[in-house]
Enzyme design. Structure first.
Site, PDB file in Angstrom:
ATOM      1  N   TYR A 220       0.902  -1.283   0.003  1.00 27.83           N
ATOM      2  CA  TYR A 220       0.048   0.003   0.012  1.00 27.83           C
ATOM      3  C   TYR A 220       1.164   1.315   0.103  1.00 27.83           C
ATOM      4  CZ  TYR A 220      -3.406  -3.323   1.912  1.00 27.83           C
ATOM      5  OH  TYR A 220      -4.417  -4.367   2.031  1.00 27.83           O
ATOM      6  N   HIS A 228      -6.059   1.912  -1.180  1.00 24.16           N
ATOM      7  CA  HIS A 228      -6.112   0.525  -1.656  1.00 24.16           C
ATOM      8  C   HIS A 228      -4.863   0.069  -2.143  1.00 24.16           C
ATOM      9  CE1 HIS A 228     -10.612   0.158  -1.966  1.00 24.16           C
ATOM     10  NE2 HIS A 228     -10.503   1.291  -2.601  1.00 24.16           N
ATOM     11  N   LYS A 261      -3.933  -4.551  -9.778  1.00 22.66           N
ATOM     12  CA  LYS A 261      -2.803  -4.435  -9.146  1.00 22.66           C
ATOM     13  C   LYS A 261      -1.524  -4.460 -10.062  1.00 22.66           C
ATOM     14  CE  LYS A 261      -4.641  -5.503  -4.659  1.00 22.66           C
ATOM     15  NZ  LYS A 261      -5.808  -5.419  -5.020  1.00 22.66           N
TER      16      LYS A 261
END
EC number: 4.6.1.16
Length: 298
Positions: A220, A228, A261
């Site tokens: 993070y 997020h 991600k």
């Protein structure tokens, strides 16, 4: 708390790093150590969203905190055994006297409060006098005393008085501390993952376990309560000797795109430092990171 450090409880056999003090949990979060709350609230035993202390730390987090001077290991089983060996009957009797004295002080305060209330509502001092006379022998005073005892506030200490006197000495014992560090390393820690964790922490990333996203860590850019996660970090590899499977790269890129991600590979460049495995924990080694993502998605 010795030198303002946080106590991380471990067992010399199990070596699971746990933090039980709420204030310590807050301080660790300020240091960037998130951990996972794994205790259960008695009123919501089946609700995983309402977990409480202890806070379980990753091995990398615990070793990094100790190596950085923010914390020390507290071996619960060893500490308790040493504490029990030093406790005799005189110590136990002294603790009993102190508890009885505290109880009597609270009772005297309750009686004084009762007398003041009776005087304020027109009872004068007669109520208190009758209570004192009945103390010589009467059922009325027995019931009143029982009521007073039931209204006492019994404080439970956050730390055991059995071990509190030995905590400071335990935290400053270099041999015991190194033994607990070695126990955590031997059971849970991989040196490459630790070096990668250390590198990301030095770049101010917050890290948590990443198994739910097929990764070693989830990174993070700040506190997880505010951001997020941006990266799914894979287990470390040797930068110069370990090959990267192209199928793994394709699968990882698609996985990272699916969960929004970056899929991160980290390689440790061991050749560039002349140090043994034990020295790498202190001096570290350079780490290179590569991000994989599918172009045209997201």
């Amino acid at each position: 708390m010795p030198s303002g450090k946080v106590a991380i409880s471990v067992s010399s056999k199990l070596a699971v790093p746990l933090v039980f003090n709420i204030e310590d949990v807050k301080r660790l979060r300020e240091r960037g150590a998130v951990g996972i709350l794994c205790g259960t609230l008695p009123t919501a035993a089946q609700q995983n969203l309402f977990l409480t202390v202890p806070l379980r730390l990753m091995a990398e987090e615990a070793v990094w905190l100790v190596a950085s001077g923010y914390a020390y290991f507290l071996g619960d089983d060893v500490l308790l055994q040493e504490a029990l060996e030093g406790v005799g009957s005189k110590t136990v009797e002294q603790w009993g006297r102190e508890e009885r004295r505290q109880k009597e002080q609270q009772l005297a305060w309750r009686r004084q409060q009762r007398k003041e209330r009776e005087a304020a509502y027109g009872g004068g001092g007669d109520g208190g006098d009758r209570g004192d006379l009945a103390a010589e022998g009467g059922d009325g005073d027995g019931a009143r005393r029982l009521e007073e005892e039931q209204s006492l506030f019994i404080e439970t200490c956050n730390e055991s008085r059995l071990t509190s006197e030995k905590v400071r000495a335990f935290s400053e014992d270099a041999v015991l501390q190194q033994g607990l560090v070695n126990a955590v390393i031997a059971r849970y820690l991989k040196i490459g993952d630790y070096l990668m964790f250390k590198s990301l922490r030095e770049q101010n990333y917050f890290l948590s376990p990443g198994a739910r996203f097929g990764a070693r860590f989830i990174a993070y850019p700040g506190d997880p309560l505010r951001y997020h996660s941006h990266m799914a970090v894979q287990p470390a590899i040797d930068y110069y000797t370990e090959a990267v499977d192209l199928q793994q790269v394709v699968c990882g890129g698609r996985l990272g795109t699916g969960v929004k991600k970056l899929w991160i590979l980290g390689g440790v460049r061991y050749r560039e430092v002349e140090a043994g495995a034990d020295q790498l924990l202190e001096c570290g080694a350079p780490v290179s990171f590569f991000s994989i993502e599918w172009a045209g998605f997201g």
